[in-house]
Write an enzyme that holds these catalytic residues in place. Structure first.
Site, PDB file in Angstrom:
ATOM      1  N   GLU A  28       0.937  -0.681   0.145  1.00 28.35           N
ATOM      2  CA  GLU A  28      -0.135   0.236   0.100  1.00 28.35           C
ATOM      3  C   GLU A  28       1.087   1.653   0.190  1.00 28.35           C
ATOM      4  OE1 GLU A  28      -2.518   1.333  -0.343  1.00 28.35           O
ATOM      5  OE2 GLU A  28      -3.770   1.377   0.744  1.00 28.35           O
ATOM      6  N   ASP A  29       0.477   2.341  -0.420  1.00 26.05           N
ATOM      7  CA  ASP A  29       1.169   3.833  -0.261  1.00 26.05           C
ATOM      8  C   ASP A  29       0.468   4.301   0.927  1.00 26.05           C
ATOM      9  OD1 ASP A  29      -1.444   3.942  -1.155  1.00 26.05           O
ATOM     10  OD2 ASP A  29      -1.677   5.325  -2.642  1.00 26.05           O
ATOM     11  N   ASP A  70      -4.471   5.139   6.189  1.00 25.18           N
ATOM     12  CA  ASP A  70      -4.928   6.190   7.450  1.00 25.18           C
ATOM     13  C   ASP A  70      -6.635   6.531   8.279  1.00 25.18           C
ATOM     14  OD1 ASP A  70      -5.753   9.084   7.499  1.00 25.18           O
ATOM     15  OD2 ASP A  70      -6.656   9.729   5.851  1.00 25.18           O
ATOM     16  N   PHE A  91      -3.168  15.760   4.181  1.00 25.53           N
ATOM     17  CA  PHE A  91      -3.110  15.300   2.578  1.00 25.53           C
ATOM     18  C   PHE A  91      -1.923  15.899   2.306  1.00 25.53           C
ATOM     19  CE2 PHE A  91      -5.148  15.477  -1.588  1.00 25.53           C
ATOM     20  CZ  PHE A  91      -5.833  13.963  -1.208  1.00 25.53           C
ATOM     21  N   ARG A 148       0.907  12.553  -9.267  1.00 28.20           N
ATOM     22  CA  ARG A 148       1.432  10.823  -8.526  1.00 28.20           C
ATOM     23  C   ARG A 148       2.780  11.296  -9.180  1.00 28.20           C
ATOM     24  NH1 ARG A 148      -2.808   6.981  -7.438  1.00 28.20           N
ATOM     25  NH2 ARG A 148      -5.258   8.089  -9.106  1.00 28.20           N
TER      26      ARG A 148
HETATM   27  P1  5GP Z   1      -7.778   4.147   4.274  1.00 30.23           P
HETATM   28  O1  5GP Z   1      -8.370   3.719   4.059  1.00 30.23           O
HETATM   29  O2  5GP Z   1      -6.437   3.812   5.600  1.00 30.23           O
HETATM   30  O3  5GP Z   1      -7.865   5.803   5.049  1.00 30.23           O
HETATM   31  O4  5GP Z   1      -6.914   5.031   3.261  1.00 30.23           O
HETATM   32  C1  5GP Z   1      -6.580   4.417   2.532  1.00 30.23           C
HETATM   33  C2  5GP Z   1      -6.063   4.696   0.935  1.00 30.23           C
HETATM   34  O5  5GP Z   1      -6.744   6.114   0.868  1.00 30.23           O
HETATM   35  C3  5GP Z   1      -5.156   4.718   0.268  1.00 30.23           C
HETATM   36  O6  5GP Z   1      -4.389   3.219   0.193  1.00 30.23           O
HETATM   37  C4  5GP Z   1      -5.208   6.219  -0.207  1.00 30.23           C
HETATM   38  O7  5GP Z   1      -4.894   6.349  -1.597  1.00 30.23           O
HETATM   39  C5  5GP Z   1      -6.134   7.171   0.001  1.00 30.23           C
HETATM   40  N1  5GP Z   1      -4.821   8.018   1.429  1.00 30.23           N
HETATM   41  C6  5GP Z   1      -4.904   8.139   1.958  1.00 30.23           C
HETATM   42  N2  5GP Z   1      -4.303   9.366   3.176  1.00 30.23           N
HETATM   43  C7  5GP Z   1      -4.186   9.870   1.898  1.00 30.23           C
HETATM   44  C8  5GP Z   1      -3.379  11.368   1.449  1.00 30.23           C
HETATM   45  O8  5GP Z   1      -3.155  11.689   2.073  1.00 30.23           O
HETATM   46  N3  5GP Z   1      -3.477  11.532   0.140  1.00 30.23           N
HETATM   47  C9  5GP Z   1      -3.675  11.095  -0.280  1.00 30.23           C
HETATM   48  N4  5GP Z   1      -3.392  11.234  -2.144  1.00 30.23           N
HETATM   49  N5  5GP Z   1      -4.237   9.575  -0.987  1.00 30.23           N
HETATM   50  C10 5GP Z   1      -4.507   9.202   0.068  1.00 30.23           C
END
Ligand code: 5GP
Length: 179
Positions: A98-99, A102, A151, A164
């Site tokens: 994963e990138d 959050d 963000f 990206r």
């Molecule tokens: P989660 O489900 O943990 O809230 O978020 C996972 C996905 O949300 C990540 O794979 C990513 O695509 C997106 N995401 C979460 N935080 C960020 C952020 O700070 N910037 C961006 N561009 N995407 C985020």
């Protein structure tokens, strides 16, 4: 593009050091195993390419596309599978790539799904972790860097599909998404 960034949080060089460190850890932990690396599109692409070259094992790679943002800057909590795996993970040791984590809604949902599909083990490696954003309790197995609740874009991470291609991870100026 660079003018839309207020601060660089992870430099190009630091990203490469992280990939090297995490690749070594995975190599050590999976000796005598042939895991499958599952990248979550599209954000994982640069990270998957870089970390995989530091994992000195026989492994295969697969991709899945899931979405919980639907274009904005906050998770909707509703995880949708847009593109599923093209191979079976039954009996396999899966490492999700994963990138960023959050709220953890995405990763917790995918881990449950993979266990349901009969994976032997499911771990995850993430470049970035924003623990302050958690909605569900979750600790990633391998973390590149813990960052504050902001963000961020770059190195695979987008805002409305842009940024990206930035070679670093930076904080997007709020005026970019508030206008
Ligand atoms: P989660 O489900 O943990 O809230 O978020 C996972 C996905 O949300 C990540 O794979 C990513 O695509 C997106 N995401 C979460 N935080 C960020 C952020 O700070 N910037 C961006 N561009 N995407 C985020």
């Amino acid at each position: 593009m660079h003018n839309d960034i207020s601060e660089i949080l992870v430099s190009e060089q630091e990203i490469q050091e992280i990939c090297q460190r995490l690749g070594k850890e995975v190599t050590k932990d999976y000796q005598d195993k042939s895991p499958i690396l599952v990248g979550l599109l599209k954000g994982c692409v640069p990270f998957m390419a870089d970390i995989s070259r530091h994992i000195d094992l026989k492994f295969d790679m697969a991709y899945m596309s899931v979405s919980s943002y639907h274009g904005g800057i906050a998770s909707s909590g509703d995880v949708k599978i847009k593109l599923d795996l093209d191979i079976s993970i039954k009996g396999r040791d899966v490492i999700i790539v994963e990138d960023i984590v959050d709220t953890a809604n995405t990763i917790v949902t995918i881990i449950e799904l993979f266990k349901h599909r009969g994976a032997s083990s499911v771990k995850m490696v993430t470049l970035l972790d924003k623990p302050e954003g958690r909605v569900r309790p979750y600790q990633p197995d391998y973390v590149g860097k813990v960052i504050p609740k902001a963000f961020v874009v770059g190195y695979g991470l987008d805002y409305n599909e842009y940024y990206r291609n930035l070679p670093y991870v930076g904080v997007l100026k709020p005026e970019v998404y508030s206008t």
